[in-house]
Design a protein around this motif. Sequence first.
Motif, mmCIF file in Angstrom:
data_model
loop_
_atom_site.group_PDB
_atom_site.id
_atom_site.type_symbol
_atom_site.label_atom_id
_atom_site.label_comp_id
_atom_site.label_asym_id
_atom_site.label_seq_id
_atom_site.Cartn_x
_atom_site.Cartn_y
_atom_site.Cartn_z
ATOM 1 N N HIS A 47 13.676 -0.876 -31.832
ATOM 2 C CA HIS A 47 12.961 0.122 -31.048
ATOM 3 C C HIS A 47 13.506 0.159 -29.620
ATOM 4 C CE1 HIS A 47 9.734 2.644 -29.587
ATOM 5 N NE2 HIS A 47 9.401 1.744 -28.691
ATOM 6 N N THR A 48 13.695 -0.980 -29.027
ATOM 7 C CA THR A 48 14.247 -1.044 -27.671
ATOM 8 C C THR A 48 15.641 -0.428 -27.613
ATOM 9 O OG1 THR A 48 12.960 -2.998 -27.054
ATOM 10 C CG2 THR A 48 15.024 -2.640 -25.870
ATOM 11 N N LEU A 49 16.491 -0.783 -28.556
ATOM 12 C CA LEU A 49 17.872 -0.301 -28.552
ATOM 13 C C LEU A 49 17.953 1.213 -28.718
ATOM 14 C CD1 LEU A 49 19.409 -3.163 -30.705
ATOM 15 C CD2 LEU A 49 19.839 -2.759 -28.271
ATOM 16 N N SER A 50 16.944 1.816 -29.337
ATOM 17 C CA SER A 50 16.973 3.267 -29.525
ATOM 18 C C SER A 50 16.889 4.023 -28.202
ATOM 19 C CB SER A 50 15.831 3.701 -30.451
ATOM 20 O OG SER A 50 14.559 3.529 -29.830
ATOM 21 N N TYR A 51 16.446 3.383 -27.142
ATOM 22 C CA TYR A 51 16.352 4.031 -25.832
ATOM 23 C C TYR A 51 17.665 3.997 -25.062
ATOM 24 C CZ TYR A 51 11.270 4.404 -26.218
ATOM 25 O OH TYR A 51 10.006 4.737 -26.616
#
Length: 333
Positions: free
Chosen positions: A247-251
């Motif tokens: 989820h973090t990396l998707s930003y």
Amino acid sequence: MAQFDLPLEELEHYAPAVPAPADFDAFWQETLGEARAAPPVRAARPVPTGLRLVDTWDVTFAGFGGDPVRAWFSRPAGVTGALPAVVEYAGYGRGRGLPHERLTWVCAGYAHLLMDNRGQGDLYGNGGDTPDPHAGAPGGHRPVTQGILSPHDYYYRRLITDAVRAVDAVRALPGVDPARVAVAGNSQGGGLALAVAGLVPDLAAMLATAPFLCHIGRAVMLTDASPYGEIAQYLAVHRDAEAPARHTLSYVDGVSFARRARAPGHFGVGLRDTVCPPSTAFAAYHAYGTADRTMHTYPFNGHEGGDAVHVRRQLDWLGARLPAAETFDVDSR
């Protein structure tokens, strides 16, 4: 290493769906709005380099959270008037080094700002000068895993914000035409250039070679090489962290930034690159938000890509879109 990713005939059509979070744009608007509350340039001090053809300043600008970020700013000596500028971002583990290390763009007639990487500089090169005061959030100890459990805590939220603020800073420096600013970088630097192109709508050009942080989910499953391998190593120990990490990396995925880019784009990739797999670069290339884009491939090269051959292609491509200074008057100094 033999070619390990998709063959070129498939890469030329490789355009995977890499979804962005619903609040992607709001997240970055809020982040950059907070950072831009402070004036960009804090200090600019001339430094001796022993180079008669180049003038250099040690610049400090306000990055994420107003933190001081260091950079080298250089101009061709003896050239008057406002020049087009290239903001360059360095690779993973490297700092800004010494002021005489990166001379290509300034020798080509551009003003040049080389941004330091906060909290990096100890892996190779000649060091860095920018600490990261926010490095204590839960996650791994390497930059790519620092704060990886939350988008707001993640290291690359800070570094990407610094990269945007570097453009704000160079536009505020004397002797720069703020309407003619390009961004460039290799590997991590290429990923930062892509991110800035997606966040700053009025850039003149973007040049990314072997970009890191693109199609991250595929890259982590495809290669064990650092930096992606550091994410896998972290998840091998923290087995319940995969969902929040993804989820973090998707930003910070370069494919999402590429979709929002409007500046002409220049890409390069080695088809034997196990550090930043070529399919991940092609994912960003095909998502790139303008038809004015070009890709150079090097079938027998790895992460070094086209090396000096590619740099010459970059110079020719950028020179056609952003002509630089043509005369140098050393005697006027």
